[in-house]
Design a protein around this motif. Structure first.
Motif, PDB file in Angstrom:
ATOM      1  N   HIS A 412       0.915  -1.185   0.057  1.00 24.78           N
ATOM      2  CA  HIS A 412      -0.048  -0.200  -0.049  1.00 24.78           C
ATOM      3  C   HIS A 412       0.893   1.194  -0.163  1.00 24.78           C
ATOM      4  CE1 HIS A 412       1.023   0.819   4.184  1.00 24.78           C
ATOM      5  NE2 HIS A 412       0.807  -0.631   4.408  1.00 24.78           N
ATOM      6  N   GLY A 413       2.014   1.163   0.546  1.00 25.35           N
ATOM      7  CA  GLY A 413       2.918   2.277   0.688  1.00 25.35           C
ATOM      8  C   GLY A 413       3.426   2.851  -0.576  1.00 25.35           C
ATOM      9  N   GLU A 414       3.387   1.692  -1.455  1.00 21.89           N
ATOM     10  CA  GLU A 414       3.807   2.237  -3.038  1.00 21.89           C
ATOM     11  C   GLU A 414       2.532   2.592  -4.017  1.00 21.89           C
ATOM     12  OE1 GLU A 414       5.977  -1.028  -4.401  1.00 21.89           O
ATOM     13  OE2 GLU A 414       7.677  -0.876  -2.846  1.00 21.89           O
ATOM     14  N   ALA A 415       1.706   2.725  -3.386  1.00 24.38           N
ATOM     15  CA  ALA A 415       0.284   3.150  -4.309  1.00 24.38           C
ATOM     16  C   ALA A 415       0.019   4.672  -3.962  1.00 24.38           C
ATOM     17  CB  ALA A 415      -0.868   2.328  -3.812  1.00 24.38           C
ATOM     18  N   ARG A 416      -0.243   5.396  -4.919  1.00 25.92           N
ATOM     19  CA  ARG A 416      -0.779   6.991  -4.758  1.00 25.92           C
ATOM     20  C   ARG A 416      -2.020   7.088  -5.142  1.00 25.92           C
ATOM     21  NH1 ARG A 416      -0.247  11.568  -8.288  1.00 25.92           N
ATOM     22  NH2 ARG A 416       0.841  10.077  -9.890  1.00 25.92           N
ATOM     23  N   VAL A 417      -2.846   7.703  -4.339  1.00 32.96           N
ATOM     24  CA  VAL A 417      -4.165   8.214  -4.657  1.00 32.96           C
ATOM     25  C   VAL A 417      -4.198   9.321  -5.563  1.00 32.96           C
ATOM     26  CG1 VAL A 417      -6.234   8.942  -3.819  1.00 32.96           C
ATOM     27  CG2 VAL A 417      -5.171   7.553  -2.421  1.00 32.96           C
ATOM     28  N   HIS A 418      -4.282   9.055  -6.731  1.00 28.27           N
ATOM     29  CA  HIS A 418      -4.186   9.964  -8.078  1.00 28.27           C
ATOM     30  C   HIS A 418      -5.300  10.954  -8.183  1.00 28.27           C
ATOM     31  CE1 HIS A 418      -2.572  11.418 -11.782  1.00 28.27           C
ATOM     32  NE2 HIS A 418      -3.730  11.254 -12.421  1.00 28.27           N
ATOM     33  N   LYS A 419      -6.447  10.146  -8.025  1.00 29.17           N
ATOM     34  CA  LYS A 419      -7.754  11.385  -8.010  1.00 29.17           C
ATOM     35  C   LYS A 419      -8.822  10.826  -7.063  1.00 29.17           C
ATOM     36  CE  LYS A 419      -7.256  13.255 -12.704  1.00 29.17           C
ATOM     37  NZ  LYS A 419      -7.710  13.511 -14.134  1.00 29.17           N
ATOM     38  N   VAL A 420      -9.686  11.586  -6.595  1.00 31.80           N
ATOM     39  CA  VAL A 420     -10.810  11.232  -5.743  1.00 31.80           C
ATOM     40  C   VAL A 420     -12.055  11.956  -6.371  1.00 31.80           C
ATOM     41  CG1 VAL A 420     -11.869  11.351  -3.459  1.00 31.80           C
ATOM     42  CG2 VAL A 420      -9.324  10.846  -3.916  1.00 31.80           C
ATOM     43  N   TRP A 421     -13.042  11.364  -6.708  1.00 28.85           N
ATOM     44  CA  TRP A 421     -14.430  11.807  -6.884  1.00 28.85           C
ATOM     45  C   TRP A 421     -15.143  11.877  -5.688  1.00 28.85           C
ATOM     46  CZ3 TRP A 421     -11.148   9.135 -10.471  1.00 28.85           C
ATOM     47  CH2 TRP A 421     -11.128   9.704 -11.544  1.00 28.85           C
ATOM     48  N   LEU A 422     -15.852  12.929  -5.403  1.00 23.78           N
ATOM     49  CA  LEU A 422     -16.928  12.949  -4.266  1.00 23.78           C
ATOM     50  C   LEU A 422     -18.254  13.013  -4.996  1.00 23.78           C
ATOM     51  CD1 LEU A 422     -14.758  14.739  -1.631  1.00 23.78           C
ATOM     52  CD2 LEU A 422     -15.382  12.248  -1.590  1.00 23.78           C
ATOM     53  N   GLU A 423     -19.322  12.192  -4.730  1.00 24.85           N
ATOM     54  CA  GLU A 423     -20.409  12.543  -5.470  1.00 24.85           C
ATOM     55  C   GLU A 423     -20.246  13.010  -6.899  1.00 24.85           C
ATOM     56  OE1 GLU A 423     -23.201  14.720  -3.306  1.00 24.85           O
ATOM     57  OE2 GLU A 423     -23.670  12.760  -2.262  1.00 24.85           O
TER      58      GLU A 423
END
Length: 430
Positions: A412-423
């Protein structure tokens, strides 16, 4: 306008503790949403055929998951993470409570609130049950920061009237008045909900617990959250403070605080009677595996909770926990169960469920978030492996979805949250 996200799409629309084939994945999938709600899920070609004029986002590098759901996290404690060598009560007295006392300063509270909300989003958390501050103004700042970015949040002003720092103590009358104002201002406003939040029975008198009971009676749709059975010394102290109580849970149950909207953090050392009562009341547990290990509280008895039918989801428990990532919490849950004498054999499907739909169900939001079922809110995270990482190698060469998901939790430490969509709206990851 309809938007389609194209890529590897994985979710758990069913409970893998109860059903086989709970994991659903599309290697070249399409997730369509419009007006903040999911309208279609399937192969990309099928979804595109339904919405040929949709705007398409190519997310084929990495994986699309439902937004993560944190069932227990402390807003004032982000800067306490990593305080090593303490047991629970020492950790509170020496490291945590002095910082929490500083949140009477509204300028600091605003700074911490914005920081806290951004850290949740950067780790892929789109829904959270949050312990607020002991101060009304600081808790209002937290609600404001969540509303500014569109985070779905249930939170409340923490109340205590004994055995903490004097600066953090309230009175029953003051607590009622301040919480009443926060409820009227924020509960039900957009995606915000209020949770009555005594810190724990150790720091709450019977009079203060009666205030909590009154608030819940006056507002039937409020949530309730607190701690229970985290640490053996804590449990012994609570027993001394409440000599009439059969067990720790009874200190809350006597005041009508154990119900379907109640979430109790930890429950590492429950009795059989407590598990039976939790199941009967449909109350739930926030399982915080990294915090349980870091503070030395013990191993969560998952098998016993499952055997009694007690619901639970994952909580990061920042700052007793070791960070905001629920992927990390999934890995810690897996590891703890591997070496527990009566551990549960968890799979990647179990871990994803615990980090998403299980948490949503615990919070009463199972019909709103937690999976990609059409009709739910389009809360989506796009995770990408860091370039040159082991995880990137795995994503290039592993074909089985469960193997990829196992690698994602493990690395998990090598994964990056690239984008987040909220609704359906892309959130700013500043």
């Amino acid at each position: 306008m309809t938007v389609i996200l194209r890529g590897l799409i994985v979710h758990t629309p069913k409970n893998p503790f109860q059903e086989t084939q709970a994991l659903q994945a599309f290697s070249d999938g399409g997730l369509a949403f419009r007006a903040g709600r999911i309208v279609a899920l399937g192969s990309f070609s099928e979804v595109l055929a339904q919405f040929p004029d949709a705007q398409v986002h190519d997310c084929r590098e990495g994986v699309l998951l439902p937004g993560l759901v944190d069932t227990h996290v402390h807003y004032p404690q982000a800067r306490v993470i990593g305080a090593m060598g303490y047991s629970l009560l020492d950790w509170l007295e020496q490291r945590t409570l002095p910082l929490e006392a500083r949140l009477s300063d509204n300028r600091l509270a605003r700074e911490l609130a914005r920081e806290f909300v951004q850290l949740l989003l950067r780790n892929g958390t789109t829904t959270a049950l949050v312990f607020g501050s002991h101060f009304q103004g600081a808790t209002a700042n937290l609600f404001g920061a969540a509303e500014d970015v569109g985070l779905r949040m249930i939170a409340g002003q923490v109340c205590s009237d004994r055995m903490l720092l004097p600066e953090l103590h309230t009175t029953p009358e003051k607590s009622y008045a301040e919480q009443k104002m926060l409820i009227q201002r924020f509960h039900g406003r957009g995606k915000l909900r209020y949770a009555v939040t005594p810190r724990f029975s150790l720091s709450a008198s019977e009079a203060l617990l009666e205030v909590c009971q009154t608030l819940l009676q006056e507002h039937q749709d409020l949530h309730f959250t607190t701690h229970i059975n985290e640490n053996l010394e804590e449990i012994r102290t609570v027993a001394e403070l409440f000599p009439w109580a059969q067990n720790y849970l009874h200190t809350y149950d006597r005041f009508g605080l154990v119900g379907e909207r109640s979430v109790f953090a930890h429950n590492v050392h429950p009795s059989e009677l407590e598990l039976m009562r939790l199941a009967e009341a449909r109350a739930a547990i926030a399982h915080c595996p990294s915090s349980n290990a870091f503070i030395g509280s013990g191993i969560f008895p998952m098998k016993r909770h499952l055997g009694h039918g007690v619901r639970f989801g994952l909580g990061s428990d920042v700052g007793g926990g070791t960070g905001f990532s629920l992927l990390k919490e999934g890995l810690m849950a897996y590891l703890a169960q591997r070496y527990a004498p009566d551990g549960v054999r968890l799979t990647p499907a179990h871990l994803l469920y615990l980090a998403t739909l299980a948490g949503a169900e615990v919070l009463g939001l199972g019909e709103v978030v937690g999976s990609f079922s059409p009709g739910k809110a389009a809360d989506v995270i796009w995770l990408k492996p860091q370039p040159g990482s082991t995880l990137e190698v795995h994503f290039r060469h592993l074909e089985a979805v469960e193997d990829l998901l196992g690698s994602l939790f493990t690395l998990h430490g090598e994964a990056r949250v690239h984008k987040v969509w909220l609704e359906g709206r892309e959130a700013p990851l500043d």
